[in-house]
Design an enzyme around this catalytic site. Structure first.
Site, PDB file in Angstrom:
ATOM      1  N   SER A  97       0.845  -1.188   0.000  1.00 15.99           N
ATOM      2  CA  SER A  97       0.000   0.000   0.000  1.00 15.99           C
ATOM      3  C   SER A  97       0.885   1.246   0.000  1.00 15.99           C
ATOM      4  O   SER A  97       1.673   1.430  -0.928  1.00 15.99           O
ATOM      5  CB  SER A  97      -0.962  -0.036   1.191  1.00 15.99           C
ATOM      6  OG  SER A  97      -1.966   0.934   1.050  1.00 15.99           O
ATOM      7  N   ASP A 153      -8.729  -4.915  -6.245  1.00 18.00           N
ATOM      8  CA  ASP A 153      -8.380  -3.911  -5.245  1.00 18.00           C
ATOM      9  C   ASP A 153      -9.245  -2.672  -5.459  1.00 18.00           C
ATOM     10  O   ASP A 153      -9.169  -2.018  -6.502  1.00 18.00           O
ATOM     11  CB  ASP A 153      -6.897  -3.549  -5.377  1.00 18.00           C
ATOM     12  CG  ASP A 153      -6.367  -2.768  -4.191  1.00 18.00           C
ATOM     13  OD1 ASP A 153      -7.159  -2.049  -3.560  1.00 18.00           O
ATOM     14  OD2 ASP A 153      -5.158  -2.867  -3.904  1.00 18.00           O
ATOM     15  N   HIS A 156      -7.571  -5.287  -1.539  1.00 19.58           N
ATOM     16  CA  HIS A 156      -6.339  -4.539  -1.290  1.00 19.58           C
ATOM     17  C   HIS A 156      -5.267  -5.364  -0.599  1.00 19.58           C
ATOM     18  O   HIS A 156      -4.100  -5.014  -0.651  1.00 19.58           O
ATOM     19  CB  HIS A 156      -6.648  -3.284  -0.476  1.00 19.58           C
ATOM     20  CG  HIS A 156      -5.470  -2.367  -0.329  1.00 19.58           C
ATOM     21  ND1 HIS A 156      -4.689  -1.978  -1.398  1.00 19.58           N
ATOM     22  CD2 HIS A 156      -4.923  -1.767   0.768  1.00 19.58           C
ATOM     23  CE1 HIS A 156      -3.733  -1.177  -0.979  1.00 19.58           C
ATOM     24  NE2 HIS A 156      -3.848  -1.039   0.327  1.00 19.58           N
TER      25      HIS A 156
END
Length: 710
Positions: free
Chosen positions: A580, A655, A687
């Site tokens: 991320s 995602d 995600h």
């Protein structure tokens, strides 16, 4: 004879050593950290209302035991078998249990709600929602329920009839759900008033928000499913707060007083139900008004307080009311550099700043019945702890938790008892009971679940930030057979972004167990919480504004300098991995500091902030129209030509947080500049990759590092 004895002794010694030194498997390290190796705790601890008794669950959550604070002797109170027999249900756990009173509990199964009397061992169904109900929210009496079905909001009250509060045919108008993509502390979208006469709710109009396509490969042919995804600088949600009057069946709406796409957040009710408080934040997120509205008419009454900043204002906590007899409230603000508690009248007059700490308060966890003491969590001076404090209305502050560590505190109804469960660097878990004077009794202390396994050690230290102004916490995990005369390769695990702190004074120091597995493969695993990360105050966290990645990378390189100063580190064999924001950091470090790391693995990375969502992206970067230079500087695409090491990019194909366009755009740029990289998708994952597939993910990451960091 002696020779036989020697052979047998050697055999049994070998068995003993083998038994005492199991090797963690990668599967165990990924899947069992919070299962097989979970510390012993008093699961589901709750205080029985208005008593000095407490309960928790045993036997894998199938039994509830109770004890009192006098002698802490436990006895079985109820078990699931008895409840299921009485209610004709198949409830599998006590999860979601609520106390109606000291003798009655509320349990739930598949949208059905049952009361159960502990005295008579009988109960009945009191509420039922449909199988399509979501966001189910009970009122304070646990007799009324509000919920959503698709994009509309409903409730069931005394008549037991399902009543529609909204009826929007256009699914782009959504009521009763979280808005603003769960930023600003938003976790739900339904707010019952204290006496259940009103229901406030969030509504978002996202008709003009762009659709983003996700591919469902489980159908033949594959099917596109659109989600609403407001990208930086583009059309965003238009919020409102609805206030539904249960008696009149009338709903009034509150819209932003500024622009339609400003933010409404931190909804709270005054105890007398006359007013509702809403924080309104401009889209630029640097100007916030806490506004008061009339509950019946929805009319604006007054602005209670205003906060501005040259960086950002981020309200995350609704107004907290101390008791049912006063509309005076406590507001959490970081306007003086750290989250502190401020006591206001409902007219907006500051009565007193209750705390003036040089460390952040995290959340209010309760108050005593008289409303004269507030209990809250804060980091304390160290920055890696999470401690419990109390403060009275004169500003006298007292530390409740005596030991350093990360604490979870539950306060009794009368505020006279505190249950405290914590861990720290050397304590797997300890469950304590404090009385009001601070006298403490240990209820449970966990054993070390890793005894008998080959486990390395973690060193927690500090280094100076790149600008030399502040200390940064570091964590270095070494293998169990660490030899300081050897040279070790290093895996640097990075996040580095807002609202995350990787190093905490908890057991394993905030590390994932797979990091200890990696250490046993002959690696050092290193982490530094750079400036911009959480729990260090405004100055520490806001240096990232407008230039994401710059100060963060500088601090990470200070970590590299520290590693290279250690005689047992092989400075030519450094790898970096993150997910991320950490994926953004890993990619940025590989491309913008190409001579530092030999190998990088970036999962779900932001590669260009123009592809990220409005709420988070504009807070930290503004818009491209306002800050094109900053967007260009942060875009990893502009540095693709500079790649030197081996880089693996990973993404979940569904995602909906960091959309796959981010990774595809970077891969496309690598093709254009004729650079070879590796790319691995996880089909249908969002995600992050969870469940059993996470073992595959971690193996993919670590195998890649081991193979190419030679």
């Amino acid at each position: 004879m002696n020779k036989k004895i020697l052979i047998l002794a050697t055999f049994f010694f070998t068995l003993f050593v083998t038994a005492q030194n199991k090797k963690l498997t990668l599967e165990e390290s990924v899947l069992q950290q919070n299962r097989q190796f979970k510390a012993d705790k008093l699961a589901g601890f709750q205080w029985i209302p208005n008593t000095n008794k407490y309960v928790y669950y045993t036997d894998n959550g199938t039994k509830m035991v109770s004890a009192n604070t006098v002698d802490n002797k436990t006895s079985e109170l109820v078990n699931l078998a008895d409840i299921n027999a009485a209610l004709n249900t198949k409830i599998k756990s006590f999860a979601g249990l609520t106390w109606i009173d000291a003798n009655t509990i509320l349990v739930t199964e598949n949208g059905k709600y049952f009361t159960y009397s502990l005295a008579s061992k009988s109960g009945n169904k009191v509420l039922e929602t449909s199988s399509s109900a979501d966001n189910i929210t009970l009122d304070n009496t646990n007799q009324n329920v509000a919920f959503t079905e698709k994009n509309n909001l409903y409730f069931i009250g005394k008549t037991k009839e399902k009543i529609a509060i909204t009826n929007n045919a256009n699914e782009g108008i959504v009521s009763g759900q979280s808005i603003a993509r769960n930023e600003f502390g938003i976790t739900n979208g339904i707010f019952w008033s204290p006496k259940s006469n009103f229901i406030a709710f969030y509504q978002k109009d996202q008709i003009e928000v762009a659709d983003y396509p996700l591919l469902d490969i489980t159908e033949t042919p594959g099917k596109l499913e659109n989600i609403k995804y407001p990208m930086v600088g583009q059309k965003s949600e238009k919020p409102r707060v609805g206030i539904y009057n249960v008696a009149t069946n009338i709903t009034v709406y509150v819209s932003p007083k500024g622009n339609q796409d400003d933010y409404l957040t931190n909804v709270s009710w005054t105890p007398d139900e006359k007013y509702i408080l809403i924080a309104e934040l401009n889209r630029g997120q640097n100007d916030m008004n806490l506004n008061l509205y009339d509950a019946k008419s929805g009319n604006f009454v007054r602005t209670l307080l205003n906060e501005k900043s040259t960086k950002w204002v981020e309200p995350e906590h609704p107004a907290y009311f101390l008791n049912a007899k006063s509309n005076n409230f406590v507001w959490i603000s970081e306007k003086d550099g750290f989250n502190n508690l401020y006591y206001y009248t409902i007219e907006g007059k500051l009565i007193k700043q209750l705390t003036s700490n040089k460390f952040p308060s995290r959340e209010i966890i309760g108050s005593n019945t008289a409303g004269t003491e507030i209990y809250f969590k804060a980091t304390g001076e160290n920055g890696t702890n999470m401690l419990a404090y109390k403060v009275d209305l004169k500003g006298k502050q007292t530390l409740i938790t005596k030991e350093a560590g990360v604490h979870n505190v539950v306060i009794s109804t009368d505020g006279n008892w505190f249950f405290d469960e914590y861990s720290n660097h050397s304590t797997p878990s300890k469950s304590l009971l404090y009385d009001k004077s601070g006298k403490v009794k240990t209820l449970l202390e966990s054993t070390n679940k890793y005894v008998g396994y080959e486990m390395g050690t973690a060193e927690i230290k500090t280094i100076k930030s790149a600008d030399g102004t502040t200390d940064l916490f570091t964590r270095l995990i070494k293998p169990s057979n660490f030899d300081p005369s050897k040279k070790y390769p290093v895996l640097v695990y990075v996040y580095g972004g807002p609202h995350a702190q990787l190093i905490t004074n908890s057991y394993l120091d905030g590390a994932n167990l797979w990091m200890y597995w990696m250490a046993e493969q002959g690696y050092l695993v290193f982490t530094v919480d750079n400036r911009g990360s959480d729990n260090r105050g405004v100055a520490f966290e806001s240096v990232i504004h407008g230039r994401l990645g710059v100060n963060e990378m500088d601090d990470q390189l200070k970590g590299v300098d520290y590693l290279k100063s250690l005689p047992y580190v092989d400075g030519n064999r450094l790898a970096v991995h993150g997910w991320s924001f950490g994926g953004f950091m890993a990619t940025s470090l590989m491309l913008r500091k190409p001579d530092t790391f030999k190998v990088g693995v970036a999962g779900g990375p932001v590669t260009d902030w123009k592809y990220y969502e409005v709420m988070y992206g504009e807070r930290y970067m503004d818009t491209p129209a306002e800050n094109q230079k900053g967007f260009d500087e942060a875009s990893t695409l502009n540095y693709a030509k500079d790649l030197k090491g081996k880089l693996l990019l990973i993404h979940g194909t569904n995602d909906d947080t960091v959309v796959m366009q981010q990774n595809f755009a970077l891969v496309k740029k690598f093709v254009e500049v004729e650079k070879q990289v590796d790319f691995f998708p996880y089909p249908m994952h969002k995600h992050n990759v969870q469940g059993k597939d996470r073992v595959h993910l971690i193996r993919k990451v670590l195998d890649y590092v081991i193979e190419y960091n030679k």
